[in-house]
Design an enzyme around this catalytic site. Structure first.
Site, PDB file in Angstrom:
ATOM      1  N   ASP A 175       0.829  -1.208   0.000  1.00 39.46           N
ATOM      2  CA  ASP A 175       0.000   0.000   0.000  1.00 39.46           C
ATOM      3  C   ASP A 175       0.861   1.255   0.000  1.00 39.46           C
ATOM      4  OD1 ASP A 175       0.793  -0.722   2.652  1.00 39.46           O
ATOM      5  OD2 ASP A 175      -0.591   0.768   3.438  1.00 39.46           O
ATOM      6  N   GLU A 232       0.063  -1.338   5.543  1.00 43.83           N
ATOM      7  CA  GLU A 232       1.109  -0.991   6.502  1.00 43.83           C
ATOM      8  C   GLU A 232       0.953   0.433   7.005  1.00 43.83           C
ATOM      9  OE1 GLU A 232       5.062   0.688   7.687  1.00 43.83           O
ATOM     10  OE2 GLU A 232       3.766   1.286   6.033  1.00 43.83           O
TER      11      GLU A 232
END
Length: 486
Positions: free
Chosen positions: A77, A144
C-alpha cells in the site's frame, strides 16, 4: 537523465507497472490480484492469507540449494496525498512520475516509492533467471501505512525463512536493526449546531505550503504543524474576543505531519479588523520561527458567508485541547551510542469536522514500550480533560536490536566489500513491520534497508535514483552470502 537511463532497468520497469495499479491503504485489492497473477503466471508457488498478504516462493539457483531461506519483505500500500489543486482519483488513476535531475517525483501526488520501490525490487528478483540466490520467499503485506494491519493479521506459519530483509527504509547506506512501537489516539468532540450570532463577521483562515513529512522519521526536524499553528492563533484570539468556531479541518494521515489546514470563525463586527491585524502579526512571527524548515508557508484570511457554528463550550474545549496537547519530541534515547535518536514523541495528525462532531487524531511513538504507554496516556488524559470521547488502539510493538545478529554482520560486510566504506547500523523512530514479525517469529534474524527517499507521505516524496542501483547490488551480494542450512 531520462526514464530510458534508469538503472537497474528491471527494477524501474517493475516500479512503472506498480504505479499503474491503484493501491491506497485498505484498498489494495487490485495490487493483490496483480501479485497473485504475477507469481502464478511464472509457475511460482503463490499464496494469499486471510488478511490479504501475498507470498511468492522461488527456489534456489543451481549451486545455492543448501542455503537458508531468505524472506524479502515490503508493503504493497501507499500513502495517498496530493496538492490541494491537483485532481486525481486514487482508487482508479495511476501515479504519474517524472525525472528531476537525479530524483524521481510524481506530478502533484505522493510517489508511492514508499514502499513501491521495495515491491519492485522483489518482483525484479522473482522475474530474473540470472541472479545467484538460495531459496527465497517474497512477501508483500497490505495496509502498513494505516496501522500495520497486514503484519498484525499474519499467522505465525505464513513465512518459513530464517532470515528476513525488510525493504522499507529510506536512507541508502543505513542498516536498521530496531524500530519504534506506536499507538494512535483519537478524540471525538460532539457539538450542537447553533445559528450564526447576530452582529458577527465570518472569516475563513487557511494555512498551506508547509513541508510536513513522516511523523516518525521527520519529527526531529523542527517542522511546523498546521494544526498546532491554527489552534495557537485561535486560542490567543479567544483570550481577546468572543470567537465562535464553525469548522476546523487539517491533516489527512495519522502518520504524517499536517501541511495545510483551514477553519471558519465568527467574531464580533467591532473586532474583525483587530483579528485581521493579529493574523498578519502571527504570520510574520510563525514564518520567523520556522524560517529554516518551512520557507514557503502561506497565511490566508478572507471573509466568508455566515454559517452555523459549534456550541461555545465544545469549541473552546476543542481549541484548549489542541493548544495543550504535546506535539513533537518528548525524550531522546539515553544510551550514549544512540543519544541522537528520538525515543518518544507524539504528532497531532488530523482534525476533521463532520456533521455534529470533530475528530482529532494523534499518533505516539517510542522505542521503549513503557514510555510509549506513558505518552499515549498523556494524550488520552488531555482529551479526557477536554470532554472528548477517546478511542485508543492496541498499537504495534517495537523491534529490539539483536546484538548477535548474523544477518547484520553479513549485511555490513557485503556493503563494505561493494562500496569500500562502513554503513551505519541504526535504530529508527518509526514503525516497521519487523516489530510484529519479532513477536510472531521470535527466532527470525532481521535487518531493514532501502534506497534514499525524501518527503515521504507528502506530494514532495522523491526517490534518489542512483541509490536504487546501490541497494540492488547490495541485496544481490547478501543473497550470495547467506549461510548454509545447519
Amino acid at each position: 537523465m531520462n526514464k530510458r537511463d534508469l538503472k537497474p532497468a528491471r527494477v524501474f520497469e517493475q516500479f512503472a507497472k506498480i504505479n499503474q495499479i491503484p493501491r491506497p491503504s485498505k484498498h489494495e485489492e487490485k495490487m493483490i490480484e496483480y501479485l497473485k497473477e504475477f507469481g502464478e503466471s511464472r509457475g511460482l508457488e503463490t499464496k494469499v492469507d486471510e488478511t490479504g498478504n501475498v507470498l511468492i516462493r522461488k527456489g534456489a539457483t543451481k549451486g545455492y540449494e543448501n542455503l537458508e531461506t531468505v524472506i524479502l519483505q515490503s508493503h504493497m500500500d501507499m500513502v495517498c496525498d496530493k496538492l490541494v489543486d491537483h485532481e486525481i482519483d486514487f482508487l482508479n488513476d495511476p501515479i504519474e512520475t517524472y525525472i528531476d535531475g537525479e530524483w524521481m517525483r510524481a506530478k502533484g501526488t505522493t510517489l508511492g516509492a514508499d514502499d513501491g520501490i521495495g515491491d519492485a525490487i522483489e518482483l525484479a528478483i522473482l522475474d530474473s533467471d540470472d541472479i545467484e540466490h538460495g531459496p527465497i520467499e517474497c512477501v508483500f503485506t497490505r495496509d502498513e501505512e494505516t496501522g500495520l494491519t497486514g503484519a498484525f493479521g499474519m499467522k505465525g506459519d505464513f513465512m518459513n525463512g530464517r532470515y528476513l530483509i525488510n525493504l522499507d527504509s529510506e536512507d541508502e547506506g543505513q542498516i536498521f536493526v530496531s524500530c519504534a512501537g506506536g499507538i494512535t489516539t483519537e478524540g471525538i468532540f460532539h457539538y450542537t449546531k447553533e445559528k450564526a450570532p447576530e452582529g458577527y463577521f465570518f472569516l475563513k483562515i487557511a494555512l498551506k505550503g508547509l513541508v510536513g513529512g513522516h511523523s516518525g522519521d521527520d519529527i526531529n526536524k523542527k517542522r511546523a504543524n498546521a494544526i498546532k499553528l491554527l489552534a495557537r492563533f485561535i486560542y490567543a484570539q479567544m483570550q481577546k474576543t468572543d470567537v465562535r468556531l464553525a469548522c476546523f479541518n487539517s491533516g489527512k494521515m495519522h502518520n504524517a505531519i499536517p501541511r495545510d489546514g483551514q477553519l471558519i470563525i465568527a467574531v464580533p463586527n467591532a473586532d474583525k479588523e483587530n483579528v485581521r491585524a493579529d493574523w498578519n502579526v502571527f504570520a510574520t512571527e510563525a514564518a520567523d520561527e520556522f524560517h529554516v524548515t518551512d520557507t514557503t508557508m502561506e497565511f490566508l484570511m478572507e471573509s466568508t458567508e455566515p454559517t452555523e457554528v459549534m456550541d461555545d463550550k465544545t469549541a473552546k474545549n476543542l481549541i484548549r485541547c489542541l493548544q495543550a496537547m504535546h506535539n513533537g519530541i518528548l525524550t531522546m534515547c539515553q544510551d550514549e551510542e544512540i543519544a541522537w535518536l528520538v525515543e518518544t514523541s507524539s504528532n497531532v495528525a488530523s482534525v476533521e469536522t463532520q456533521d455534529g462532531q470533530v475528530k482529532v487524531v494523534a499518533s505516539q511513538r517510542s522505542n521503549v514500550m513503557s514510555n510509549l504507554r506513558n505518552m499515549a496516556a498523556s494524550i488520552k488524559a488531555v482529551f479526557e480533560l477536554a470532554g472528548a470521547e477517546v478511542n485508543q488502539g492496541d498499537g504495534y510493538p517495537a523491534w529490539k536490536m539483536n546484538a548477535n545478529s548474523e544477518l547484520t554482520k553479513i549485511t555490513v560486510e557485503a556493503y563494505k566489500k561493494l562500496f569500500n566504506k562502513d554503513p551505519k547500523v541504526l535504530g529508527i523512530h518509526a514503525g516497521l513491520e519487523c516489530g510484529f514479525f519479532s513477536e510472531k517469529y521470535p527466532h527470525m534474524d532481521m535487518v531493514s534497508f532501502g534506497p534514499t527517499l525524501r518527503g515521504v507521505h507528502s506530494p514532495d516524496e522523491r526517490l534518489l535514483i542512483p541509490t536504487v542501483q546501490m541497494v540492488w547490488d547490495h541485496l544481490l551480494e547478501i543473497l550470495k552470502n547467506i549461510p548454509a542450512k545447519k
